[in-house]
Design a protein around this motif. Structure first.
Motif, PDB file in Angstrom:
ATOM      1  N   ASP A 137      82.683 128.467  28.420  1.00  0.00           N
ATOM      2  CA  ASP A 137      82.450 127.422  29.421  1.00  0.00           C
ATOM      3  C   ASP A 137      81.873 127.960  30.724  1.00  0.00           C
ATOM      4  O   ASP A 137      81.680 127.194  31.677  1.00  0.00           O
ATOM      5  CB  ASP A 137      83.734 126.628  29.685  1.00  0.00           C
ATOM      6  N   HIS A 138      81.579 129.248  30.771  1.00  0.00           N
ATOM      7  CA  HIS A 138      80.924 129.821  31.943  1.00  0.00           C
ATOM      8  C   HIS A 138      79.411 129.979  31.753  1.00  0.00           C
ATOM      9  O   HIS A 138      78.727 130.405  32.680  1.00  0.00           O
ATOM     10  CB  HIS A 138      81.527 131.192  32.273  1.00  0.00           C
ATOM     11  N   VAL A 139      78.904 129.635  30.565  1.00  0.00           N
ATOM     12  CA  VAL A 139      77.477 129.817  30.254  1.00  0.00           C
ATOM     13  C   VAL A 139      76.916 128.484  29.778  1.00  0.00           C
ATOM     14  O   VAL A 139      77.370 127.940  28.772  1.00  0.00           O
ATOM     15  CB  VAL A 139      77.260 130.901  29.179  1.00  0.00           C
ATOM     16  N   ASP A 140      75.921 127.956  30.472  1.00  0.00           N
ATOM     17  CA  ASP A 140      75.425 126.617  30.122  1.00  0.00           C
ATOM     18  C   ASP A 140      74.837 126.554  28.721  1.00  0.00           C
ATOM     19  O   ASP A 140      75.003 125.565  28.006  1.00  0.00           O
ATOM     20  CB  ASP A 140      74.443 126.092  31.173  1.00  0.00           C
ATOM     21  N   VAL A 141      74.174 127.622  28.279  1.00  0.00           N
ATOM     22  CA  VAL A 141      73.592 127.608  26.934  1.00  0.00           C
ATOM     23  C   VAL A 141      74.682 127.518  25.876  1.00  0.00           C
ATOM     24  O   VAL A 141      74.551 126.763  24.894  1.00  0.00           O
ATOM     25  CB  VAL A 141      72.722 128.864  26.701  1.00  0.00           C
ATOM     26  N   LEU A 142      75.755 128.285  26.043  1.00  0.00           N
ATOM     27  CA  LEU A 142      76.849 128.245  25.072  1.00  0.00           C
ATOM     28  C   LEU A 142      77.514 126.874  25.065  1.00  0.00           C
ATOM     29  O   LEU A 142      77.859 126.340  24.002  1.00  0.00           O
ATOM     30  CB  LEU A 142      77.880 129.320  25.395  1.00  0.00           C
ATOM     31  N   ARG A 143      77.698 126.298  26.230  1.00  0.00           N
ATOM     32  CA  ARG A 143      78.302 124.966  26.303  1.00  0.00           C
ATOM     33  C   ARG A 143      77.382 123.924  25.693  1.00  0.00           C
ATOM     34  O   ARG A 143      77.845 123.007  24.988  1.00  0.00           O
ATOM     35  CB  ARG A 143      78.603 124.627  27.768  1.00  0.00           C
ATOM     36  N   PHE A 144      76.081 124.038  25.954  1.00  0.00           N
ATOM     37  CA  PHE A 144      75.131 123.102  25.339  1.00  0.00           C
ATOM     38  C   PHE A 144      75.223 123.182  23.817  1.00  0.00           C
ATOM     39  O   PHE A 144      75.243 122.144  23.139  1.00  0.00           O
ATOM     40  CB  PHE A 144      73.698 123.423  25.786  1.00  0.00           C
ATOM     41  N   GLU A 145      75.255 124.383  23.278  1.00  0.00           N
ATOM     42  CA  GLU A 145      75.321 124.544  21.822  1.00  0.00           C
ATOM     43  C   GLU A 145      76.576 123.889  21.258  1.00  0.00           C
ATOM     44  O   GLU A 145      76.528 123.225  20.220  1.00  0.00           O
ATOM     45  CB  GLU A 145      75.281 126.024  21.448  1.00  0.00           C
ATOM     46  N   GLU A 146      77.713 124.058  21.931  1.00  0.00           N
ATOM     47  CA  GLU A 146      78.960 123.441  21.483  1.00  0.00           C
ATOM     48  C   GLU A 146      78.856 121.922  21.467  1.00  0.00           C
ATOM     49  O   GLU A 146      79.207 121.266  20.474  1.00  0.00           O
ATOM     50  CB  GLU A 146      80.111 123.844  22.399  1.00  0.00           C
ATOM     51  N   LEU A 147      78.380 121.357  22.567  1.00  0.00           N
ATOM     52  CA  LEU A 147      78.267 119.905  22.664  1.00  0.00           C
ATOM     53  C   LEU A 147      77.239 119.356  21.693  1.00  0.00           C
ATOM     54  O   LEU A 147      77.438 118.288  21.086  1.00  0.00           O
ATOM     55  CB  LEU A 147      77.898 119.512  24.099  1.00  0.00           C
ATOM     56  N   PHE A 148      76.120 120.077  21.533  1.00  0.00           N
ATOM     57  CA  PHE A 148      75.074 119.652  20.611  1.00  0.00           C
ATOM     58  C   PHE A 148      75.608 119.599  19.182  1.00  0.00           C
ATOM     59  O   PHE A 148      75.424 118.604  18.472  1.00  0.00           O
ATOM     60  CB  PHE A 148      73.890 120.612  20.703  1.00  0.00           C
ATOM     61  N   GLN A 149      76.261 120.674  18.749  1.00  0.00           N
ATOM     62  CA  GLN A 149      76.785 120.716  17.387  1.00  0.00           C
ATOM     63  C   GLN A 149      77.818 119.630  17.157  1.00  0.00           C
ATOM     64  O   GLN A 149      77.850 118.999  16.090  1.00  0.00           O
ATOM     65  CB  GLN A 149      77.393 122.093  17.099  1.00  0.00           C
ATOM     66  N   ALA A 150      78.675 119.393  18.151  1.00  0.00           N
ATOM     67  CA  ALA A 150      79.674 118.336  18.013  1.00  0.00           C
ATOM     68  C   ALA A 150      79.018 116.957  17.963  1.00  0.00           C
ATOM     69  O   ALA A 150      79.387 116.100  17.163  1.00  0.00           O
ATOM     70  CB  ALA A 150      80.672 118.406  19.160  1.00  0.00           C
ATOM     71  N   GLY A 151      78.002 116.746  18.804  1.00  0.00           N
ATOM     72  CA  GLY A 151      77.352 115.445  18.871  1.00  0.00           C
ATOM     73  C   GLY A 151      76.570 115.092  17.624  1.00  0.00           C
ATOM     74  O   GLY A 151      76.591 113.950  17.169  1.00  0.00           O
ATOM     75  N   VAL A 152      75.863 116.061  17.061  1.00  0.00           N
ATOM     76  CA  VAL A 152      75.074 115.777  15.857  1.00  0.00           C
ATOM     77  C   VAL A 152      75.911 115.935  14.595  1.00  0.00           C
ATOM     78  O   VAL A 152      75.523 115.463  13.526  1.00  0.00           O
ATOM     79  CB  VAL A 152      73.817 116.682  15.770  1.00  0.00           C
ATOM     80  N   GLY A 153      77.067 116.610  14.713  1.00  0.00           N
ATOM     81  CA  GLY A 153      77.886 116.873  13.527  1.00  0.00           C
ATOM     82  C   GLY A 153      78.746 115.708  13.106  1.00  0.00           C
ATOM     83  O   GLY A 153      79.094 115.576  11.932  1.00  0.00           O
TER      84      GLY A 153
END
Length: 251
Positions: free
Chosen positions: A95-111
């Motif tokens: 949660d300190h890196v925007d790219v890592l957080r984006f990947e988490e949210l993206f995978q959850a949203g499309v999954g």
């Protein structure tokens, strides 16, 4: 967020004060390590990433020098650069890196799947897209190579997220939101027929039939002028249904 890559590279300390990092090679090295955060990155990969065409004779030695300069900066931001066999690892909270957080949210949203999940999926994708401040690593990719490749992959995921969010917005009756998202995506990717199809539907459902028909004409002009092709049969069929007011409910 302490480390931001979805735009220009920015670093913040534990009090969320901006940390200045002016040297281009230091910034590129940090970008490469952040893209593989919490995983080992070998020195050869770092050399390829920082000098994709013509690495200097002492590239590996240069990287060791750059890592020494980066360590106090990274520590100030609450992370750590560790020496590992044949390379380095940047250890940091997700949660300190925007790219890592984006990947988490993206995978959850499309999954997630099913209409019953639409509000949650829309919220996750909205959060993911809200992390973007510009093109990914837009100040680090001038030399091409792995950094630009990573930026391209992230851009593609951004477009997919916008496309999925627009579809969910239509499903939830949020036509205005869908139109805004789609207009933005089409300003970057004007040849993507799926985006134009969703825009036509959103405009029609928002009571803007003439604009929906105009969107079709705009896309057809762009397509013919750029690649000499006509819109697909599916899009032509949607155009005809909008003309007659017989538009399907699904997206």
């Amino acid at each position: 967020m302490r480390f931001l890559l979805l735009g220009n590279l920015e670093i913040y300390d534990e009090d969320l004060r901006l940390i200045r990092l002016s040297r281009t090679k230091h910034r590129q090295l940090l970008g490469l390590l952040l893209l593989r955060a919490n995983h080992a990155v070998c020195i050869d990969q770092l050399v390829d990433g920082m000098w994709p065409l013509h690495p200097p004779r002492f590239a590996k030695g240069n990287i060791k020098t750059y890592v020494s300069a980066l360590r106090p900066v990274v520590n100030q931001a609450g992370a750590l650069i560790e020496t590992v066999p044949r390379g380095y690892q940047l250890t940091v909270r997700t949660d300190h890196v925007d790219v890592l957080r984006f990947e988490e949210l993206f995978q959850a949203g499309v999954g997630l799947g099913g209409d019953h999940d639409a509000p949650l999926r829309a919220e996750l994708l909205q959060q993911a897209l809200g992390l973007w401040r510009g093109e990914a690593m837009q100040d680090l990719t001038a030399d091409g190579g792995p950094l630009r490749d990573a930026a391209t992959r992230l851009h593609e995921k951004r477009i997919v997220a916008i496309q999925d969010l627009a579809g969910l917005s239509l499903l939830l009756g949020r036509n205005h939101e869908a139109i805004d998202h789609l207009r933005m995506a089409l300003s970057w990717e004007p040849l993507r027929e799926r985006l134009w199809r969703l825009l036509m539907l959103a405009l029609y459902r928002d009571g803007r039939q003439a604009e929906a028909l105009s969107a079709y004409r705009e896309f057809r002009t762009i397509l013919v002028e750029n690649i000499g092709l006509e819109p697909s049969g599916e899009l032509r069929s949607l155009h005809s249904k909008i003309l007659t007011g017989d538009v399907p409910l699904g997206v």
